[in-house]
Design a protein around this motif. Structure first.
Motif, PDB file in Angstrom:
ATOM      1  N   ASP A  90      41.743  36.374  32.824  1.00  0.00           N
ATOM      2  CA  ASP A  90      40.787  35.294  33.069  1.00  0.00           C
ATOM      3  C   ASP A  90      40.802  34.792  34.521  1.00  0.00           C
ATOM      4  O   ASP A  90      40.116  33.833  34.851  1.00  0.00           O
ATOM      5  N   ASP A  91      41.558  35.443  35.422  1.00  0.00           N
ATOM      6  CA  ASP A  91      41.539  35.062  36.839  1.00  0.00           C
ATOM      7  C   ASP A  91      40.205  35.459  37.457  1.00  0.00           C
ATOM      8  O   ASP A  91      39.615  36.471  37.087  1.00  0.00           O
ATOM      9  N   PRO A  92      39.704  34.679  38.410  1.00  0.00           N
ATOM     10  CA  PRO A  92      38.389  34.980  38.993  1.00  0.00           C
ATOM     11  C   PRO A  92      38.409  36.275  39.799  1.00  0.00           C
ATOM     12  O   PRO A  92      39.391  36.580  40.470  1.00  0.00           O
ATOM     13  N   PRO A  93      37.314  37.031  39.762  1.00  0.00           N
ATOM     14  CA  PRO A  93      37.240  38.274  40.535  1.00  0.00           C
ATOM     15  C   PRO A  93      36.880  37.990  41.994  1.00  0.00           C
ATOM     16  O   PRO A  93      36.466  36.886  42.348  1.00  0.00           O
ATOM     17  N   SER A  98      40.602  31.508  43.804  1.00  0.00           N
ATOM     18  CA  SER A  98      41.636  30.517  43.552  1.00  0.00           C
ATOM     19  C   SER A  98      42.090  30.604  42.109  1.00  0.00           C
ATOM     20  O   SER A  98      41.265  30.682  41.201  1.00  0.00           O
ATOM     21  N   HIS A  99      43.388  30.624  41.911  1.00  0.00           N
ATOM     22  CA  HIS A  99      43.983  30.583  40.579  1.00  0.00           C
ATOM     23  C   HIS A  99      45.464  30.289  40.733  1.00  0.00           C
ATOM     24  O   HIS A  99      46.026  30.386  41.831  1.00  0.00           O
TER      25      HIS A  99
END
Length: 126
Positions: A90-93, A98-99
């Motif tokens: 679910d981390d942004p591509p 930001s994560h």
């Protein structure tokens, strides 16, 4: 104000203060030009000292072996030497992104300023 806060984060307090303190001199120069005022000796002396200080900040090279301790946090980043980590599904591509992520211990050398990722004691300088 946004630029000031970003500068504090990326440049550190001393550099941000030094760079932003040039604003009154730039404003005075503009006013001298716009209103055709006389340039005074105190202004020239202060501007020269400010220019020397600014040059010293810009010309400084700070590079040595340094160790980064493990750190877990979230901030906008690209995958560079400091950001080698796995991503969850679910981390942004894309980059930058930001994560929440974990920085592993790292020892390396590169030019840097005291910023969010470069808070460390000094053993030796080069």
């Amino acid at each position: 104000m946004v630029l000031f806060v970003l500068a504090l984060r990326h440049l550190g307090t001393a550099r941000t203060g030094a760079y932003f303190s040039t604003a009154p001199f730039l404003g005075t120069l503009l006013a001298l030009w716009l209103f055709d005022e006389a340039v005074t000796l105190p202004f020239v002396a202060a501007a020269a000292l400010m220019a020397i200080g600014l040059y010293l900040h810009l010309a400084e090279r700070h590079e040595h072996d340094h160790a980064h301790e493990p750190l877990a946090h979230a901030h906008r980043h690209s995958h560079d030497a400091h950001h080698q980590h796995d991503h969850a599904a679910d981390d942004p591509p894309g980059e930058p992104h930001s994560h929440h992520h974990q920085h592993r211990p790292l020892v390396h050398r590169h030019p840097h300023y005291p910023d969010l990722h470069h808070r460390h004691g000094h053993i030796g300088h080069r």
